[in-house]
Design a protein around this motif. Sequence first.
Motif, PDB file in Angstrom:
ATOM      1  N   LEU A  26     -43.203  45.908 -64.543  1.00  0.00           N
ATOM      2  CA  LEU A  26     -43.743  44.576 -64.831  1.00  0.00           C
ATOM      3  C   LEU A  26     -45.130  44.682 -65.462  1.00  0.00           C
ATOM      4  N   SER A  27     -45.972  45.535 -64.913  1.00  0.00           N
ATOM      5  CA  SER A  27     -47.317  45.729 -65.466  1.00  0.00           C
ATOM      6  C   SER A  27     -47.249  46.264 -66.892  1.00  0.00           C
ATOM      7  N   ALA A  28     -46.396  47.235 -67.123  1.00  0.00           N
ATOM      8  CA  ALA A  28     -46.241  47.803 -68.466  1.00  0.00           C
ATOM      9  C   ALA A  28     -45.709  46.757 -69.441  1.00  0.00           C
ATOM     10  N   SER A  29     -44.781  45.928 -68.975  1.00  0.00           N
ATOM     11  CA  SER A  29     -44.224  44.876 -69.826  1.00  0.00           C
ATOM     12  C   SER A  29     -45.277  43.851 -70.203  1.00  0.00           C
ATOM     13  N   ILE A  30     -46.100  43.460 -69.236  1.00  0.00           N
ATOM     14  CA  ILE A  30     -47.156  42.481 -69.504  1.00  0.00           C
ATOM     15  C   ILE A  30     -48.186  43.066 -70.468  1.00  0.00           C
ATOM     16  N   ALA A  31     -48.590  44.309 -70.232  1.00  0.00           N
ATOM     17  CA  ALA A  31     -49.631  44.930 -71.057  1.00  0.00           C
ATOM     18  C   ALA A  31     -49.178  45.155 -72.496  1.00  0.00           C
ATOM     19  N   THR A  32     -47.896  45.317 -72.707  1.00  0.00           N
ATOM     20  CA  THR A  32     -47.408  45.580 -74.070  1.00  0.00           C
ATOM     21  C   THR A  32     -46.734  44.367 -74.702  1.00  0.00           C
TER      22      THR A  32
END
Length: 160
Positions: A26-32
């Motif tokens: 989820l964090s990676a998806s939000i950041a990218t």
Amino acid sequence: QTVLQGIILLPLRAICITFILLLAWLSASIATFRQSGRGFLPLKGWRRRMIQNTLSSLTRTAFFMMGFQVKVKGKVASLAEAPIFVAAPHSSFFDAIICALTGMPSIVSRAENLSTPVFGTILRSLQPVAVSRQDPDSRKNTVAEITRRALSGGQWPQVN
């Protein structure tokens, strides 16, 4: 007694690690999300801080849940001191511990790994140098990309 502990701890650890993995995704998806220059331009600002802080913390927590307690002796070299550092021989998942302890640097990875569900999203957020095994110029291109990032004056994270 230890069998009973294992029966209780194993599913509990598996559930916690799965939850941590989903949080990392989820964090990676939000950041990218809606990232300009996807993979060709370095992450900046809140996106880069989010990847470095959040993924680093989640990876450390996941390894702690697996029973690993890592203590760093000495000082980790800064990006200015060492734009490239080497963790070798890349034969196990312990490389992830090194990445977590050094602020989630860019890594060199097979291009096929970027299409893996969940892990591919997390890996893409680290902005890896993707190596294509089908490309005959892959070695030359990888060296050129690592050199470009190392000489970027701190725009890109360290390359592992």
